[in-house]
Write an enzyme that holds these catalytic residues in place. Structure first.
Site, mmCIF file in Angstrom:
data_model
loop_
_atom_site.group_PDB
_atom_site.id
_atom_site.type_symbol
_atom_site.label_atom_id
_atom_site.label_comp_id
_atom_site.label_asym_id
_atom_site.label_seq_id
_atom_site.Cartn_x
_atom_site.Cartn_y
_atom_site.Cartn_z
ATOM 1 N N GLN A 128 0.830 -1.577 -0.153
ATOM 2 C CA GLN A 128 -0.460 -0.116 -0.017
ATOM 3 C C GLN A 128 1.046 1.361 -0.372
ATOM 4 O O GLN A 128 1.031 0.898 0.754
ATOM 5 C CB GLN A 128 -1.080 -0.043 1.254
ATOM 6 C CG GLN A 128 -2.023 1.322 1.326
ATOM 7 C CD GLN A 128 -2.375 0.993 2.571
ATOM 8 O OE1 GLN A 128 -2.501 1.120 3.831
ATOM 9 N NE2 GLN A 128 -3.962 0.893 2.061
ATOM 10 N N GLY A 129 0.686 1.772 -0.634
ATOM 11 C CA GLY A 129 1.050 3.538 -0.678
ATOM 12 C C GLY A 129 0.468 4.662 -1.017
ATOM 13 O O GLY A 129 -0.047 4.965 -1.916
ATOM 14 N N SER A 131 0.267 6.874 2.551
ATOM 15 C CA SER A 131 0.600 7.050 3.783
ATOM 16 C C SER A 131 2.123 8.142 3.223
ATOM 17 O O SER A 131 3.140 7.031 2.072
ATOM 18 C CB SER A 131 1.167 6.525 5.204
ATOM 19 O OG SER A 131 -0.055 6.349 5.971
ATOM 20 N N SER A 163 3.918 -1.818 3.671
ATOM 21 C CA SER A 163 4.501 -2.651 4.389
ATOM 22 C C SER A 163 4.702 -3.498 2.829
ATOM 23 O O SER A 163 3.846 -3.583 2.380
ATOM 24 C CB SER A 163 2.898 -2.951 4.748
ATOM 25 O OG SER A 163 2.296 -2.543 5.819
ATOM 26 N N GLU A 246 -10.609 -1.929 4.588
ATOM 27 C CA GLU A 246 -8.768 -1.787 5.718
ATOM 28 C C GLU A 246 -9.833 -2.316 7.050
ATOM 29 O O GLU A 246 -9.124 -2.557 7.859
ATOM 30 C CB GLU A 246 -8.458 -0.734 5.683
ATOM 31 C CG GLU A 246 -6.928 -0.851 5.855
ATOM 32 C CD GLU A 246 -6.212 0.245 5.954
ATOM 33 O OE1 GLU A 246 -4.476 0.167 5.770
ATOM 34 O OE2 GLU A 246 -6.033 1.217 6.385
#
Length: 384
Positions: A128-129, A131, A163, A246
């Site tokens: 996941q990109g 933040s 992550s 999520e």
């Protein structure tokens, strides 16, 4: 939700139990925490077993490659796999719990056909990109730019807390495609190949010494426009779909795990004499009640998700807020039960306690969840 089980559901549970009893003893040992390629292979191997047995994407729609199982069957699956000590989703939790469901809900037929089967088979791993160093809780303030160049976007910027970036094939990436638009309206959701030229990964070491997070630097990375999920500049709406998964259903299996942990704590306290402390017994009893209530809330959220086309609603924020704090108290209580044993980094309890500290930050801070609950559920005015 009807909390009783039909004969068909009981048969489903029995078949699942029999399958787990057969395959779990055949699994190889889990690699060491620092061996991420090994852990990816281990997790992918388990995912492939689920796929071959028809349990992968159990609750996903049939046209997305799933089995279209009922919410109750999904919950039975989670209960039984956790109670049997089966592996969880592991290194591909983003693909299975965030990106995959988002593509199933928002992607084109071509995108669903390209990306969903490899996720369900365990062939491809996602990260996941979202933040950025200056855009965490205020996610809409992200600055990573994507400039349109014909049939491609040219992307420059950086992400953080990515992550499993070091073992991922794809990244669900948020980029700013219109810097002149209001911050919530100039964002797009892209699927970025992690082997694209210009992608640099720098692992981050956590408090527990592990490196499952990373910084990611993007230097004129080219991504096809065809990899955009949803319309250009409509990425914030698509992101809300991702975040609903999520927060709404991604932690479901962990609630079952925490209830099992409570039982282990009670047995440990009885064995080491800590059970004689009435204050500790009250604390364990209250936690038992809290996690029981969280499981009922989970059942309700999953049922609501099914009625709304498979996308969880804002009730996920209620769950995320309550679960994050309950998990932290659970492992604080574990430290009280275990005493000096809980200080060793060689103990899984210690690692779980350190991990629990991040839960009030990860997947949306508790403060953000409180705002969502206040404004969107209780109808309170926005703070000034």
């Amino acid at each position: 939700m009807d909390l009783t089980y039909t004969e068909e559901e009981q048969e489903f549970r029995a078949r699942l139990r029999a399958w787990l009893a057969k395959v779990l003893p055949e699994l190889p040992a889990r690699p060491s925490p620092d061996d991420w390629p090994g852990r990816r292979a281990h997790d992918a191997g388990w995912q492939r077993r689920l796929y071959d047995a028809g349990y992968a994407g159990l609750h996903w729609p049939v046209d997305a490659g799933g089995r279209g199982a009922t919410p109750t069957q999904h919950l039975i699956y989670l209960e039984e796999t956790e109670r049997a000590g089966a592996p969880y989703v592991g290194a591909n939790f983003v693909g299975l719990l965030h990106a995959g469901p988002t593509i199933a809900a928002e992607g084109t037929a071509e995108q669903r056909a390209r990306w969903l089967p490899p996720v369900l088979r365990g062939d491809e791993v996602w990260c996941q990109g979202f933040s950025e160093p200056d855009a965490g809780s205020d996610l809409a303030s992200l600055r990573t730019r994507a400039v349109r160049d014909g049939d491609e976007y040219v992307i420059t910027g950086s992400k953080i807390w990515t992550s499993h970036a070091e073992v991922s094939d794809w990244c669900e990436l948020l980029v700013r495609t219109d810097p002149q638009a209001p911050k919530h309206r100039g964002i797009s959701w892209l699927a970025m190949p992690m082997d694209a030229p210009g992608v640099t990964i720098r692992p981050l070491r956590t408090l527990a010494g592990s490196t499952e997070f990373a910084e990611m630097f993007l230097d004129e990375v080219r991504v096809p426009v065809a990899n955009r999920v949803g319309a250009e500049n409509d990425g914030w709406r698509v992101t809300m779909v991702t975040l609903s998964f999520e927060r709404g259903t991604a932690f479901v299996g962990e609630v079952v795990a925490c209830r099992r942990t409570l039982g282990e704590l009670a047995r440990t306290a009885k064995a080491n004499g800590r059970w004689d402390d009435p204050a500790l017994r009250r604390r364990l009893g209250r936690l038992y009640g809290e996690f029981g209530a969280l499981w009922r809330l989970t059942q309700w959220n999953v049922s609501e998700s099914e009625r709304s086309g498979g996308v969880p609603g804002i009730g996920g924020s209620v769950f995320k807020l309550a679960y994050s704090h309950a998990r932290q108290e659970l492992y604080d209580t574990a430290a009280e039960v275990l005493g000096a044993q809980s200080l060793s980094l060689d103990e899984e309890w210690t690692l779980d306690r350190l991990s629990s500290l991040s839960y009030t930050i990860a997947a949306g801070t508790s403060q953000i969840q409180q705002n969502i609950v206040a404004e969107r559920i209780l109808g309170l005015p926005k703070g000034r």
